[in-house]
Design a protein around this motif. Structure first.
Motif, PDB file in Angstrom:
ATOM      1  N   GLY A 537      59.549  50.397  43.990  1.00  0.00           N
ATOM      2  CA  GLY A 537      59.891  49.278  43.304  1.00  0.00           C
ATOM      3  C   GLY A 537      58.686  48.311  43.019  1.00  0.00           C
ATOM      4  N   SER A 538      57.173  48.775  42.888  1.00  0.00           N
ATOM      5  CA  SER A 538      56.216  48.223  42.723  1.00  0.00           C
ATOM      6  C   SER A 538      55.935  48.382  41.080  1.00  0.00           C
ATOM      7  CB  SER A 538      54.991  48.492  43.492  1.00  0.00           C
ATOM      8  OG  SER A 538      53.980  48.004  43.289  1.00  0.00           O
ATOM      9  N   ALA A 539      55.220  47.419  40.474  1.00  0.00           N
ATOM     10  CA  ALA A 539      54.875  47.474  39.102  1.00  0.00           C
ATOM     11  C   ALA A 539      53.550  48.375  39.209  1.00  0.00           C
ATOM     12  CB  ALA A 539      54.648  46.219  38.432  1.00  0.00           C
ATOM     13  N   PHE A 540      52.959  48.495  40.267  1.00  0.00           N
ATOM     14  CA  PHE A 540      51.490  49.253  40.225  1.00  0.00           C
ATOM     15  C   PHE A 540      51.638  50.095  41.314  1.00  0.00           C
ATOM     16  CE2 PHE A 540      50.244  45.210  38.289  1.00  0.00           C
ATOM     17  CZ  PHE A 540      49.734  45.833  37.105  1.00  0.00           C
ATOM     18  N   GLN A 541      51.196  51.535  41.301  1.00  0.00           N
ATOM     19  CA  GLN A 541      51.176  52.472  42.379  1.00  0.00           C
ATOM     20  C   GLN A 541      50.081  51.956  43.713  1.00  0.00           C
ATOM     21  OE1 GLN A 541      49.714  56.046  40.548  1.00  0.00           O
ATOM     22  NE2 GLN A 541      51.094  55.882  38.565  1.00  0.00           N
ATOM     23  N   GLY A 542      50.454  52.666  44.601  1.00  0.00           N
ATOM     24  CA  GLY A 542      49.647  52.430  45.991  1.00  0.00           C
ATOM     25  C   GLY A 542      48.469  53.008  45.731  1.00  0.00           C
ATOM     26  N   SER A 543      47.436  52.811  46.718  1.00  0.00           N
ATOM     27  CA  SER A 543      46.263  53.502  46.764  1.00  0.00           C
ATOM     28  C   SER A 543      46.208  54.627  47.148  1.00  0.00           C
ATOM     29  CB  SER A 543      45.320  52.468  47.844  1.00  0.00           C
ATOM     30  OG  SER A 543      44.044  53.157  48.130  1.00  0.00           O
ATOM     31  N   ALA A 544      45.274  55.580  46.553  1.00  0.00           N
ATOM     32  CA  ALA A 544      45.103  56.956  47.037  1.00  0.00           C
ATOM     33  C   ALA A 544      44.134  57.245  47.894  1.00  0.00           C
ATOM     34  CB  ALA A 544      44.628  57.633  45.584  1.00  0.00           C
ATOM     35  N   CYS A 545      43.308  56.201  48.269  1.00  0.00           N
ATOM     36  CA  CYS A 545      42.369  56.273  49.604  1.00  0.00           C
ATOM     37  C   CYS A 545      42.514  55.406  50.768  1.00  0.00           C
ATOM     38  CB  CYS A 545      40.855  55.817  49.016  1.00  0.00           C
ATOM     39  SG  CYS A 545      40.764  54.187  48.505  1.00  0.00           S
ATOM     40  N   ARG A 546      43.552  54.279  50.526  1.00  0.00           N
ATOM     41  CA  ARG A 546      43.828  53.349  51.727  1.00  0.00           C
ATOM     42  C   ARG A 546      45.300  53.677  51.779  1.00  0.00           C
ATOM     43  NH1 ARG A 546      40.737  48.187  50.264  1.00  0.00           N
ATOM     44  NH2 ARG A 546      41.461  48.835  48.381  1.00  0.00           N
ATOM     45  N   LYS A 547      45.932  54.537  52.655  1.00  0.00           N
ATOM     46  CA  LYS A 547      47.321  54.598  52.571  1.00  0.00           C
ATOM     47  C   LYS A 547      48.057  53.977  53.759  1.00  0.00           C
ATOM     48  CE  LYS A 547      47.118  58.995  50.301  1.00  0.00           C
ATOM     49  NZ  LYS A 547      47.498  60.390  50.139  1.00  0.00           N
ATOM     50  N   PHE A 548      47.750  52.646  53.740  1.00  0.00           N
ATOM     51  CA  PHE A 548      48.157  51.690  54.752  1.00  0.00           C
ATOM     52  C   PHE A 548      48.357  50.415  54.176  1.00  0.00           C
ATOM     53  CE2 PHE A 548      43.628  52.127  55.109  1.00  0.00           C
ATOM     54  CZ  PHE A 548      43.078  50.800  54.961  1.00  0.00           C
ATOM     55  N   ASP A 549      48.935  49.624  55.114  1.00  0.00           N
ATOM     56  CA  ASP A 549      49.315  48.244  54.490  1.00  0.00           C
ATOM     57  C   ASP A 549      48.384  47.266  54.982  1.00  0.00           C
ATOM     58  OD1 ASP A 549      51.796  49.116  54.148  1.00  0.00           O
ATOM     59  OD2 ASP A 549      52.716  48.270  55.621  1.00  0.00           O
ATOM     60  N   PHE A 550      48.046  46.411  53.812  1.00  0.00           N
ATOM     61  CA  PHE A 550      46.826  45.371  54.063  1.00  0.00           C
ATOM     62  C   PHE A 550      47.099  44.060  53.114  1.00  0.00           C
ATOM     63  CE2 PHE A 550      44.915  48.280  51.031  1.00  0.00           C
ATOM     64  CZ  PHE A 550      44.249  47.631  50.310  1.00  0.00           C
ATOM     65  N   GLN A 551      46.727  43.098  53.379  1.00  0.00           N
ATOM     66  CA  GLN A 551      46.462  42.110  52.297  1.00  0.00           C
ATOM     67  C   GLN A 551      45.326  40.929  52.490  1.00  0.00           C
ATOM     68  OE1 GLN A 551      49.109  38.325  53.468  1.00  0.00           O
ATOM     69  NE2 GLN A 551      50.138  39.351  51.429  1.00  0.00           N
ATOM     70  N   ASP A 552      44.582  40.881  51.484  1.00  0.00           N
ATOM     71  CA  ASP A 552      43.137  40.214  51.247  1.00  0.00           C
ATOM     72  C   ASP A 552      43.641  38.677  51.012  1.00  0.00           C
ATOM     73  OD1 ASP A 552      41.702  42.006  52.388  1.00  0.00           O
ATOM     74  OD2 ASP A 552      41.412  43.100  50.559  1.00  0.00           O
ATOM     75  N   ARG A 553      43.393  38.034  51.721  1.00  0.00           N
ATOM     76  CA  ARG A 553      43.512  36.344  51.114  1.00  0.00           C
ATOM     77  C   ARG A 553      42.140  35.874  51.074  1.00  0.00           C
ATOM     78  NH1 ARG A 553      47.133  38.023  54.685  1.00  0.00           N
ATOM     79  NH2 ARG A 553      45.795  37.829  56.367  1.00  0.00           N
ATOM     80  N   PHE A 554      41.856  35.386  49.845  1.00  0.00           N
ATOM     81  CA  PHE A 554      40.349  34.869  49.835  1.00  0.00           C
ATOM     82  C   PHE A 554      40.041  33.517  48.894  1.00  0.00           C
ATOM     83  CE2 PHE A 554      41.958  37.720  46.296  1.00  0.00           C
ATOM     84  CZ  PHE A 554      41.496  37.053  45.014  1.00  0.00           C
ATOM     85  N   GLU A 555      38.916  32.963  48.980  1.00  0.00           N
ATOM     86  CA  GLU A 555      38.696  31.734  48.340  1.00  0.00           C
ATOM     87  C   GLU A 555      37.822  32.094  47.051  1.00  0.00           C
ATOM     88  OE1 GLU A 555      36.590  27.443  48.984  1.00  0.00           O
ATOM     89  OE2 GLU A 555      36.638  28.863  50.564  1.00  0.00           O
ATOM     90  N   ILE A 556      38.442  31.642  45.934  1.00  0.00           N
ATOM     91  CA  ILE A 556      37.803  32.051  44.669  1.00  0.00           C
ATOM     92  C   ILE A 556      36.296  31.403  44.421  1.00  0.00           C
ATOM     93  CG2 ILE A 556      37.939  32.304  42.187  1.00  0.00           C
ATOM     94  CD1 ILE A 556      41.047  32.338  42.751  1.00  0.00           C
ATOM     95  N   SER A 557      35.436  32.321  44.254  1.00  0.00           N
ATOM     96  CA  SER A 557      34.017  31.565  43.879  1.00  0.00           C
ATOM     97  C   SER A 557      33.780  31.570  42.340  1.00  0.00           C
ATOM     98  CB  SER A 557      32.896  32.165  44.623  1.00  0.00           C
ATOM     99  OG  SER A 557      33.029  33.601  44.421  1.00  0.00           O
ATOM    100  N   SER A 558      34.326  32.905  41.843  1.00  0.00           N
ATOM    101  CA  SER A 558      33.972  33.203  40.254  1.00  0.00           C
ATOM    102  C   SER A 558      35.039  33.708  39.698  1.00  0.00           C
ATOM    103  CB  SER A 558      32.695  34.078  40.238  1.00  0.00           C
ATOM    104  OG  SER A 558      31.497  33.484  40.688  1.00  0.00           O
ATOM    105  N   LEU A 559      35.495  33.292  38.225  1.00  0.00           N
ATOM    106  CA  LEU A 559      36.700  33.972  37.814  1.00  0.00           C
ATOM    107  C   LEU A 559      36.264  33.742  36.107  1.00  0.00           C
ATOM    108  CD1 LEU A 559      40.518  33.015  38.371  1.00  0.00           C
ATOM    109  CD2 LEU A 559      39.548  33.633  36.156  1.00  0.00           C
ATOM    110  N   GLU A 560      36.352  35.162  35.495  1.00  0.00           N
ATOM    111  CA  GLU A 560      36.071  35.322  34.150  1.00  0.00           C
ATOM    112  C   GLU A 560      37.056  36.311  33.552  1.00  0.00           C
ATOM    113  OE1 GLU A 560      32.055  35.962  35.070  1.00  0.00           O
ATOM    114  OE2 GLU A 560      32.240  37.976  34.808  1.00  0.00           O
ATOM    115  N   VAL A 561      37.167  36.199  32.087  1.00  0.00           N
ATOM    116  CA  VAL A 561      37.866  37.023  31.418  1.00  0.00           C
ATOM    117  C   VAL A 561      36.865  37.715  30.111  1.00  0.00           C
ATOM    118  CG1 VAL A 561      39.857  37.303  29.756  1.00  0.00           C
ATOM    119  CG2 VAL A 561      39.963  35.800  31.966  1.00  0.00           C
ATOM    120  N   TRP A 562      37.166  38.955  30.017  1.00  0.00           N
ATOM    121  CA  TRP A 562      36.248  39.689  28.829  1.00  0.00           C
ATOM    122  C   TRP A 562      37.306  40.324  27.844  1.00  0.00           C
ATOM    123  CZ3 TRP A 562      30.686  39.775  28.899  1.00  0.00           C
ATOM    124  CH2 TRP A 562      30.302  39.217  30.212  1.00  0.00           C
ATOM    125  N   GLY A 563      36.860  40.124  26.507  1.00  0.00           N
ATOM    126  CA  GLY A 563      37.482  40.730  25.652  1.00  0.00           C
ATOM    127  C   GLY A 563      36.939  42.092  25.396  1.00  0.00           C
TER     128      GLY A 563
END
Length: 620
Positions: A537-563
């Protein structure tokens, strides 16, 4: 007799016959003809002749000669590893004879396998090549194999795989055969074609070629050195000199190269189960996360196919030595400077996004450091780009315990679902970098997300990981500004689009996808979720190297978009920005400040800039 002769011709050639077919100069030329043009083969022989040393009447290439010719930087310390690879591949297809002396015929094998010409000869294409490259880098772990031979469980302690010697000392020289094959041309052709068919020998775990897969390991340090070289050569063009990138192996750029290599190695190395990189792990990660990692080998090893002594512009009998040298201005690999993307990160991304879309093509559309961390400035800078984009966000992990959070951090955590998954990193303060490749232009999300099956969600730091789009769920990307009906906005990937508030539905919690990335509307915090145990039911496939559940919550320091695009996209973007600038200037020129507040307000309402009346206003 004719029937017997026909049966003999249909019988498969023996190993000795194939070896003779490949070893003789006449048949080796036929083999080379399958892989190279006549000009490439002629140039290769000229290059080999100029580089080869001679021992015991055998001309061959040495490690330092190859390193100098390919201009491999000494600081990478990768030359012994590359020479080990070449010496193994040079014995192909009879890998039990490795390491091979790198003579003319052996170098034909090396160049074929190390460039994209392998597709012409390997029965199973890239799958066979991965096996062959793994074997060329692997060492035999005797400590691991001993208990297996005694039917005992493997030891879990002790040092890792022994290191591979830098130089392969000594070699055996076969007796040289006659140049002319005694068989007729037709039989010789059949043998060569049979030899080409036998390139299914790339399945190196059959025919006794080397140790079985469970005892073959690539030392992590050797693999890191190779990755650093692959990062360096990833933008290399045809006949382009590697020395032109010498600035990338000094100072800060060298450290960035090492950092990127460490993140990629982390995805291959399962430290809990192995001291090195096993073939199943290698095969899985290369295929899923870095499918283009070896592309840089093609222009690097094609240098053997271009002789610098050949001058096709010189006429016969022309003794004039002087020639006009035209120097082209080389466009930099990265034109703009961002806070997240650098040359090493761009090379890292080229391992799963085709490099022709990246090198000398990326343009910085938006950066929070200069344009402001707001959805409004993001929309202004990004939405008019009509080509693929790369979204990058960098930050530091925040505590797992909610009671340690306060202020804006606590507010953000309260919008996440109450069920929390454990952190996927080493702890608080760990730096993380995530990104998304989108082939469709950005737009506002109302009822449906945007993006397509070419969308890629990925992590670059501290572990390289790639999450490809699935065709079943199309919640690839959404961009929603907060409003009265959708109080929780932001940018998300892999999450259902925010729905308008209803009386019976909670509106204060973000709906997270099983594999998803969320950035809040203030661009202060983000959350990456990898619910591997969820049932699809996910829009993206799971990891091939980390086959377990995890969640990373983080404070943003940089954000950018490249064309990702060319001059046409940049021209369209510049025209749009110029139009918006003219509109903004026209608005600023409205005659205000007369002292009559009500008159000024009426003027703004007539212009449709404030108030509920946006019909353009009326003088009545």
């Amino acid at each position: 007799m004719g029937q017997t002769h026909s049966d003999e011709r249909r019988a498969p050639p023996s190993r000795e016959e194939l070896a003779k077919a490949l070893a003789s100069t006449h048949s080796a030329a036929k083999f080379a003809d399958k892989c190279f043009t006549s000009l490439e083969l002629y140039s290769f022989k000229e290059v080999f002749k100029s580089l080869a040393d001679q021992e015991q009447n055998v001309r061959h290439l040495k490690e330092d000669t190859i390193a100098r010719f390919l201009e491999i930087p000494d600081v990478l310390s990768v030359s012994p590893v590359i020479f080990q690879m070449m010496s193994y591949i040079g014995a192909f297809p009879f890998l039990r004879d490795a390491p091979a002396v790198l003579g003319l015929e052996e170098m034909v094998m090396v160049i074929t396998i190390m460039t994209d010409r392998y597709q012409r000869v390997l029965a199973k294409g890239s799958a066979d090549r991965r096996k062959l490259l793994f074997k060329s880098l692997a060492v035999y772990d005797r400590k691991l194999s001993e208990p297996l031979n005694n039917d005992e469980p493997p030891a879990t302690d002790g040092p890792g795989a022994p290191t591979t010697p830098s130089h392969i000392s000594g070699f055996a020289v076969d007796i040289a055969g006659d140049d002319e094959d005694e068989l007729g041309d037709e039989d010789g052709d059949e043998l060569v074609l049979a030899a080409l068919d036998s390139l299914d020998y790339a399945n190196v775990y059959k025919h006794g070629d080397g140790p079985p897969p469970h005892t073959a390991l690539i030392p992590a340090d050797n693999w890191k050195k190779v990755i650093m070289l692959l990062l360096l050569v990833s933008p290399l063009g045809a006949q382009e000199s590697l020395s032109s990138y010498s600035n990338r192996v000094v100072g800060e750029e060298l450290e960035q190269l090492r950092d990127a290599a460490d993140c990629i190695v982390a995805s291959f190395l399962d430290v809990e189960h192995s001291t090195g990189i096993t073939f199943p792990r290698f095969n899985s990660i290369v295929a899923s996360s870095v499918p283009f990692i070896f592309i840089g080998f093609t222009p690097l090893f094609e240098h053997f196919l271009f002789s610098k002594t050949l001058d096709f512009h010189k006429r016969v009998g022309d003794t004039t030595a002087a020639s006009t040298v035209v120097t082209d201005v080389v466009q930099p690999l990265l034109q703009d400077k961002g806070s997240i993307l650098n040359l090493s990160i761009m090379s890292q991304i080229s391992f799963f996004v085709p490099g022709e879309s990246l090198f000398r093509k990326l343009r910085l559309l938006y950066t929070g450091d200069e344009d402001g961390f707001s959805m409004g400035s993001f929309e202004t800078k990004v939405f008019n780009w009509r080509a693929p984009t790369i979204f990058l966000v960098h930050g530091t992990c925040i505590p797992d315990e909610a009671h340690k959070a306060s202020g804006a951090e606590a507010t953000f955590l309260s919008t996440l679902p109450p069920r929390r998954l454990p952190s996927g990193n080493r702890g608080t303060g760990e730096r993380v970098t995530f990104g998304v490749y989108l082939s469709q232009p950005w737009r506002h999300t109302h009822r449906e997300c945007f993006g397509d099956s070419g969308s890629i969600l990925f992590q670059l730091q501290p572990v390289h990981d790639v999450f490809r789009a699935t065709p079943t769920n199309k919640d690839y990307a959404s961009f929603t500004k907060p409003s009265a009906s959708t109080p929780i906005g932001g940018v998300s990937f892999g999450c259902p689009p925010p729905q308008p508030t209803q009386a019976y539905r909670r509106s204060s919690t973000i709906s997270m996808g099983p594999v998803s990335l969320v950035v809040d509307s203030s661009f202060e915090f983000g959350c990456f979720t990898h619910h591997y145990s969820s049932r699809g039911g996910s829009a993206f496939q799971g990891s091939a190297c980390r086959k377990f559940d995890f969640q990373d919550r983080f404070e943003i320091s940089s954000l950018e978009v490249w064309g990702c695009g060319g001059d046409e996209e940049a021209k369209h973007q510049a025209e749009r920005w110029a139009w918006e600038a003219r509109e903004a200037e026209a608005r600023r020129r409205i005659n205000l400040g007369t002292g009559d507040i009500e008159a000024d307000r009426a003027l703004l309402e007539m212009a449709g800039l404030i108030g509920g009346n946006r019909s353009g206003g009326s003088m009545m």
